[in-house]
Scaffold this motif. Structure first.
Motif, PDB file in Angstrom:
ATOM      1  N   TRP A 179       0.762  -1.084   0.066  1.00  0.00           N
ATOM      2  CA  TRP A 179      -0.111  -0.041  -0.097  1.00  0.00           C
ATOM      3  C   TRP A 179       1.033   1.266  -0.056  1.00  0.00           C
ATOM      4  N   THR A 180       0.338   2.341  -0.326  1.00  0.00           N
ATOM      5  CA  THR A 180       0.933   3.731  -0.333  1.00  0.00           C
ATOM      6  C   THR A 180      -0.048   4.760   0.300  1.00  0.00           C
ATOM      7  N   TYR A 181       0.778   5.402   1.180  1.00  0.00           N
ATOM      8  CA  TYR A 181      -0.039   6.272   1.916  1.00  0.00           C
ATOM      9  C   TYR A 181       0.694   7.810   1.375  1.00  0.00           C
ATOM     10  N   SER A 182      -0.260   8.614   0.956  1.00  0.00           N
ATOM     11  CA  SER A 182       0.261  10.094   0.348  1.00  0.00           C
ATOM     12  C   SER A 182      -0.319  11.152   1.226  1.00  0.00           C
ATOM     13  N   ILE A 183       0.571  12.021   1.609  1.00  0.00           N
ATOM     14  CA  ILE A 183       0.186  13.301   2.530  1.00  0.00           C
ATOM     15  C   ILE A 183      -0.573  14.275   1.506  1.00  0.00           C
TER      16      ILE A 183
END
Length: 264
Positions: A122-126
């Motif tokens: 998964w990727t979390y982007s601010i």
């Protein structure tokens, strides 16, 4: 304590990562090594004419076996899909690894990757504003699976093991040029789950739910032209806390830092 080595110590292997490195390599429970680099690759068209440079955040994993050569100890490599950095701006720090997953920041993204294959889980982007290039520091992993990472938007983020944001806590409000280029802090996690993090002129102790236990605000620098930040804290066996405070003048000249010790 200083380590000494016998004179017959041999270099087992070395590997050119092909780009700029920062942070440090990380080892998993099986002894495999994980490292990352900011790589520049030249792009060519079908006529083999140079077109442009491509900037890549690249993650590597190497076999733990020291008897393997650099030709056959690469387990995998994975390019991270950030791709907005400019020359001289790309920064990538140390990965953190758990039982089966690892975590690494690249620009405004935090990635979870599979330790065996390197595949992104998964990727979390601010959230970004005004096309600013935000950067993340080295993430930390708590025993309950929570991942903590500081980004240069001025917040410490806490994410669950599936990439869901649990909370964020502001640790720096002076979002100047320098917070991208000078300051990064990695969270230290206590035995009770407390999270210790350096911020703008302040050293924070947070509960695992993001509420503040206490904070220490540094009053040693009162010159308004100085940006002061606390660094990555260390926790001693007796519970004492150690952290650097340092900073820079608005004129870009660095100032002397100091080591602070706190007792619990």
């Amino acid at each position: 304590m200083f380590l000494s080595f016998d004179s017959d110590l041999n270099l087992k292997w070395k590997k050119d990562l092909g780009g700029r490195v920062s942070g440090s390599p990380t080892e998993d429970k099986d002894g495999n090594i994980y490292a990352a680099a900011f790589v520049t690759e030249k792009q060519f068209n079908e006529q083999n004419e140079y077109v442009s440079d491509k900037y890549i955040y690249r993650l590597f994993s190497f076999d733990f076996d020291p008897d393997k050569s650099s030709d056959d100890n690469l387990r995998w490599q994975k390019d991270l899909d950030s791709g907005i950095a400019k020359p001289g701006q790309g920064r990538i720090f140390s990965p953190s690894v758990g039982e089966s997953a690892g975590y690494i920041s690249a620009e405004n993204n935090l990635y979870s990757f599979d330790l065996e294959t390197g595949e992104i889980q998964w990727t979390y982007s601010i959230k970004k504003e005004d096309d600013k290039n935000y950067y993340g520091g080295s993430p930390s992993l708590a025993n309950d699976g929570t991942v903590y990472a500081v980004f240069s938007d001025g917040y410490l983020y806490a994410l669950s093991s599936d990439g869901t944001e649990k909370w964020r806590h502001e640790i720096a409000s002076n979002l100047s040029y320098w917070i991208n280029y000078y300051y990064f802090s990695t969270a230290a996690i206590g035995a009770d789950g407390a999270v210790y993090i350096g911020g703008e002129n302040t050293f924070y102790a947070l509960n695992s739910d993001g509420t503040e236990k206490w904070k220490y605000q540094n009053s040693d620098w009162v010159n308004s032209s100085v940006l002061v930040y606390a660094g990555t804290p260390a926790i001693a066996k007796d519970g004492a806390l150690y952290v650097f405070f340092g900073g820079i003048y608005a004129t870009s000249l660095s100032i002397s830092g100091a080591l602070y010790a706190f007792g619990l």
